[in-house]
Motif scaffolding. Structure first.
Motif, PDB file in Angstrom:
ATOM      1  N   ASP A   1       0.204  11.306   4.511  1.00 53.72           N
ATOM      2  CA  ASP A   1       0.166  10.809   3.127  1.00 53.72           C
ATOM      3  C   ASP A   1       0.400  11.988   2.171  1.00 53.72           C
ATOM      4  O   ASP A   1       1.239  11.923   1.261  1.00 53.72           O
ATOM      5  CB  ASP A   1      -1.208  10.163   2.866  1.00 53.72           C
ATOM      6  CG  ASP A   1      -1.225   9.246   1.637  1.00 53.72           C
ATOM      7  OD1 ASP A   1      -0.209   9.182   0.923  1.00 53.72           O
ATOM      8  OD2 ASP A   1      -2.259   8.595   1.411  1.00 53.72           O
TER       9      ASP A   1
ATOM     10  N   THR B   1       0.081   0.349  -4.270  1.00 53.85           N
ATOM     11  CA  THR B   1      -0.609   0.617  -3.020  1.00 53.85           C
ATOM     12  C   THR B   1       0.100  -0.200  -1.927  1.00 53.85           C
ATOM     13  O   THR B   1       1.054  -0.935  -2.225  1.00 53.85           O
ATOM     14  CB  THR B   1      -2.123   0.319  -3.132  1.00 53.85           C
ATOM     15  OG1 THR B   1      -2.783   0.871  -1.985  1.00 53.85           O
ATOM     16  CG2 THR B   1      -2.416  -1.176  -3.258  1.00 53.85           C
ATOM     17  N   SER B   2      -0.336  -0.091  -0.681  1.00 53.43           N
ATOM     18  CA  SER B   2       0.463  -0.673   0.406  1.00 53.43           C
ATOM     19  C   SER B   2      -0.092  -1.997   0.913  1.00 53.43           C
ATOM     20  O   SER B   2       0.255  -2.431   2.004  1.00 53.43           O
ATOM     21  CB  SER B   2       0.571   0.338   1.556  1.00 53.43           C
ATOM     22  OG  SER B   2       1.202   1.498   1.071  1.00 53.43           O
ATOM     23  N   SER B   3      -0.945  -2.641   0.112  1.00 54.59           N
ATOM     24  CA  SER B   3      -1.552  -3.902   0.556  1.00 54.59           C
ATOM     25  C   SER B   3      -1.410  -4.957  -0.537  1.00 54.59           C
ATOM     26  O   SER B   3      -0.784  -4.718  -1.569  1.00 54.59           O
ATOM     27  CB  SER B   3      -3.033  -3.676   0.888  1.00 54.59           C
ATOM     28  OG  SER B   3      -3.747  -3.300  -0.271  1.00 54.59           O
TER      29      SER B   3
ATOM     30  N   GLY C   1      -1.120   4.295   2.862  1.00 56.27           N
ATOM     31  CA  GLY C   1       0.272   3.884   3.098  1.00 56.27           C
ATOM     32  C   GLY C   1       0.705   4.103   4.537  1.00 56.27           C
ATOM     33  O   GLY C   1       1.193   3.171   5.205  1.00 56.27           O
TER      34      GLY C   1
ATOM     35  N   ILE D   1       1.682  -4.555  -3.270  1.00 58.35           N
ATOM     36  CA  ILE D   1       2.936  -4.118  -2.640  1.00 58.35           C
ATOM     37  C   ILE D   1       4.082  -5.100  -2.905  1.00 58.35           C
ATOM     38  O   ILE D   1       5.241  -4.705  -3.000  1.00 58.35           O
ATOM     39  CB  ILE D   1       2.733  -3.873  -1.118  1.00 58.35           C
ATOM     40  CG1 ILE D   1       3.998  -3.363  -0.420  1.00 58.35           C
ATOM     41  CG2 ILE D   1       2.279  -5.124  -0.381  1.00 58.35           C
ATOM     42  CD1 ILE D   1       4.038  -1.918  -0.173  1.00 58.35           C
TER      43      ILE D   1
ATOM     44  N   THR E   1      -0.634   8.894  -4.896  1.00 58.15           N
ATOM     45  CA  THR E   1      -1.615   8.190  -4.050  1.00 58.15           C
ATOM     46  C   THR E   1      -2.941   8.941  -4.010  1.00 58.15           C
ATOM     47  O   THR E   1      -3.041  10.088  -4.432  1.00 58.15           O
ATOM     48  CB  THR E   1      -1.129   8.037  -2.583  1.00 58.15           C
ATOM     49  OG1 THR E   1      -1.223   9.307  -1.940  1.00 58.15           O
ATOM     50  CG2 THR E   1       0.286   7.508  -2.499  1.00 58.15           C
TER      51      THR E   1
ATOM     52  N   TYR F   1      -0.794   1.400   6.883  1.00 57.75           N
ATOM     53  CA  TYR F   1      -0.138   0.082   6.786  1.00 57.75           C
ATOM     54  C   TYR F   1       1.285   0.130   7.351  1.00 57.75           C
ATOM     55  O   TYR F   1       1.777  -0.860   7.894  1.00 57.75           O
ATOM     56  CB  TYR F   1      -0.115  -0.414   5.334  1.00 57.75           C
ATOM     57  CG  TYR F   1      -1.427  -1.013   4.871  1.00 57.75           C
ATOM     58  CD1 TYR F   1      -1.903  -2.204   5.424  1.00 57.75           C
ATOM     59  CD2 TYR F   1      -2.187  -0.402   3.889  1.00 57.75           C
ATOM     60  CE1 TYR F   1      -3.101  -2.766   5.005  1.00 57.75           C
ATOM     61  CE2 TYR F   1      -3.387  -0.954   3.453  1.00 57.75           C
ATOM     62  CZ  TYR F   1      -3.840  -2.137   4.018  1.00 57.75           C
ATOM     63  OH  TYR F   1      -5.014  -2.698   3.601  1.00 57.75           O
ATOM     64  N   GLU F   2       1.952   1.287   7.211  1.00 56.99           N
ATOM     65  CA  GLU F   2       3.286   1.438   7.825  1.00 56.99           C
ATOM     66  C   GLU F   2       3.206   1.225   9.324  1.00 56.99           C
ATOM     67  O   GLU F   2       4.025   0.525   9.915  1.00 56.99           O
ATOM     68  CB  GLU F   2       3.765   2.880   7.628  1.00 56.99           C
ATOM     69  CG  GLU F   2       4.750   3.116   6.542  1.00 56.99           C
ATOM     70  CD  GLU F   2       5.078   4.605   6.507  1.00 56.99           C
ATOM     71  OE1 GLU F   2       5.654   5.138   7.471  1.00 56.99           O
ATOM     72  OE2 GLU F   2       4.716   5.245   5.496  1.00 56.99           O
TER      73      GLU F   2
ATOM     74  N   TYR G   1       6.506  -1.732  -7.805  1.00 55.06           N
ATOM     75  CA  TYR G   1       7.049  -0.996  -6.656  1.00 55.06           C
ATOM     76  C   TYR G   1       8.042   0.067  -7.138  1.00 55.06           C
ATOM     77  O   TYR G   1       8.869  -0.244  -7.986  1.00 55.06           O
ATOM     78  CB  TYR G   1       7.756  -2.004  -5.744  1.00 55.06           C
ATOM     79  CG  TYR G   1       8.103  -1.473  -4.388  1.00 55.06           C
ATOM     80  CD1 TYR G   1       7.220  -1.595  -3.327  1.00 55.06           C
ATOM     81  CD2 TYR G   1       9.319  -0.830  -4.176  1.00 55.06           C
ATOM     82  CE1 TYR G   1       7.540  -1.097  -2.078  1.00 55.06           C
ATOM     83  CE2 TYR G   1       9.635  -0.323  -2.930  1.00 55.06           C
ATOM     84  CZ  TYR G   1       8.744  -0.464  -1.892  1.00 55.06           C
ATOM     85  OH  TYR G   1       9.069   0.031  -0.658  1.00 55.06           O
ATOM     86  N   PRO G   2       8.023   1.287  -6.671  1.00 53.91           N
ATOM     87  CA  PRO G   2       7.226   1.818  -5.557  1.00 53.91           C
ATOM     88  C   PRO G   2       5.906   2.454  -5.982  1.00 53.91           C
ATOM     89  O   PRO G   2       5.276   3.116  -5.177  1.00 53.91           O
ATOM     90  CB  PRO G   2       8.163   2.885  -4.973  1.00 53.91           C
ATOM     91  CG  PRO G   2       8.862   3.458  -6.177  1.00 53.91           C
ATOM     92  CD  PRO G   2       9.002   2.294  -7.143  1.00 53.91           C
TER      93      PRO G   2
END
Ligand code: IMP
Length: 458
Positions: free
Chosen positions: A110, A240-242, A130, A231, A124, A133-134, A236-237
């Motif tokens: 990260d 957050t990733s959720s 991130g 997300i 972040t 979740y990736e 975006y971008p």
């Protein structure tokens, strides 16, 4: 029944206070997304507790659940549980076996990627959210259930760790240490698994929650971050990733959408806007170096408004305590952005609203609201789909007469009608535009400084 609490803006709307307020009537408080990126302070019996992962209800003797949609750093989890125990509490925390585990290489990557991305960096929290979740989407993640099964854990790590090490060393040209060492990771995380098993903390989240609901319990689903950090539905971008939006509550717990839909979905609105990190912000006041794009102190948020706007931004920032809880860095602030809120109301299907911090705006002659945007020569009322388009939007403002600073504690005791009339006009405008009733109004930082109009569990 369920009550789902969702941030309607960019995080830090004061969700914790609302969870606290309505959480009294809840038996179980579950999180459905995010991880230890969600710092919040809970005050209980005069004591302050800082938590970033454990649901705040655990401080008040509720069962706290981390749903399958969460990403769990076991180190943070046990640190927080141990700290609560040292302070005399007995937190009851359950973790979904389907939730993904944040490993040390996720945190390392990260940080590495944020540095590399420069202008595209989301700013972040560097907690590895991130990258975890990736790996979940890439089907190479480690789940909480895998920590309980040493052979599976070993197999997963042997597959994934060499890839991560090569990424750090060969793509990003970084030196790596024990956070990329299979044996070290295996031993450490196997032990976390043993502790999770010994303490009987793991659950099949959907079944656990549904059984509680069937037994008549009240369940609160606590969203972290906010709709514009989602997300899918956020900016975006710079997200957050959720999925903090209400749909995340079903996917991230295993409760069906009809169960969530039979309950209430409460949108938490801060009476103005605050933002951590970079990206556009059409209603921004002043700016913060390093976060506001093309920031120039003499020019405010690039609109030439300069010193007056800067002074107003500083006043709101100071009054609202808009400084990062961990870093102390100033947050960007702005007027309320109605297109952002209309987008949130639609994406979440709010059944009620809690509007926080109206006391912070008291004493101003006028309070502005970004009512619509001018976008490529047209007036639009909701957010456009891309962040580049959002960056081209100019807010069209609507002015409200300001309201005086009053004894807000007395207002909280006396109820909605005691709120100064001009502030009520402001609240009713928000409610009308979003087609959702006001359930609560935050008039100060304390738990008792809230005007409760409606309790969703009653
Ligand atoms: P991440 O969640 O650490 O990946 O960070 C992604 C973006 O979400 C960054 O702009 C963060 O500042 C923002 N963010 C994450 N958690 C919070 C929060 O709890 N409040 C406000 N912003 C957040």
């Amino acid at each position: 029944m369920t009550v789902t609490i969702v941030g309607s803006q960019l995080g830090d709307e004061g969700k914790g206070g609302v969870v606290d307020l309505y959480g009294d009537a809840a038996d179980v408080v579950a999180r459905y997304q995010g991880g230890d990126n969600a710092g919040h302070t809970v005050v209980h019996d005069g004591e302050k507790y800082k938590l970033s992962l454990v649901p705040s209800g655990a401080v008040r003797g509720k069962i706290g659940v981390l749903g399958n949609g969460c990403v769990v750093n076991p180190e943070t989890l046990f640190d927080e549980i141990d700290t609560l125990r040292e302070r005399g509490l007995e937190p009851d925390v359950r973790v979904s076996e389907r939730a993904h585990v944040i490993l040390p290489y996720h945190r390392a990557l990260d940080g590495i990627e944020e540095e590399e991305k420069e202008d595209l960096a989301a700013g972040t929290t560097k907690r590895g959210i991130g990258p975890t979740y990736e790996d979940k989407a890439g089907r190479r993640g480690v789940r909480v259930g895998d920590l309980l099964d040493p052979d599976t854990l070993r197999e997963r790590l042997e597959y994934v760790v060499p890839q991560k090490k090569a990424l750090a060393e060969e793509v990003f040209d970084k030196e790596t240490g024990e956070e990329f060492d299979i044996d070290h990771l295996y031993e450490t995380y196997r032990e976390y698994g043993e502790r999770l098993a010994e303490e009987g903390m793991t659950v099949d989240c959907g079944t656990f929650l549904q059984n509680r609901i069937d037994a008549g319990d009240n369940v609160m689903l606590e969203g972290a971050q906010g709709t514009s950090l989602d997300i899918d539905h956020g900016v975006y971008p710079y997200v957050t990733s959720s999925n903090p939006t209400a749909g995340g509550a079903t996917v991230g717990t295993g409760l069906g959408p009809t169960v969530i839909g039979d309950g209430e979905v409460i949108g938490i609105v801060k009476a103005y806007l605050s933002r951590v990190g970079t990206g556009p912000l059409p209603t921004e006041l002043g700016g913060v170096e390093g976060q506001t794009p093309d920031y120039d102190a003499a020019d405010g948020a690039g609109d030439g408004a300069g010193a007056d706007e800067e002074a107003l931004a500083t006043a709101i920032r100071d009054e609202g305590g808009e400084y990062g809880t961990v870093t102390g860095r100033p947050r960007r602030v702005g007027w309320l952005d109605m297109p952002m809120l209309r987008h949130a109301a639609r994406a979440n299907g709010f059944t009620g609203l809690a509007v926080n911090h109206i006391d912070v705006l008291s004493g101003l002659d006028t309070v502005e609201v970004g009512h619509s945007y001018e976008f490529d020569g047209e007036e639009i009322f909701t957010m456009p789909p891309t962040t580049e388009q959002w960056g081209r939007c100019e807010a069209t403002f609507k002015s409200f007469d300001g309201w005086p600073d009053v004894d807000w504690t007395a207002v909280a005791e006396d109820g909605y009608e005691a709120i100064p009339e001009n502030a009520r006009t402001y609240l009713e405008y928000i409610s009308d535009e979003l087609d959702a009733p006001i359930y609560a109004v935050g008039v100060g930082p304390g738990r008792e400084e809230t005007v409760v109009v409606e309790n969703p569990y009653e």
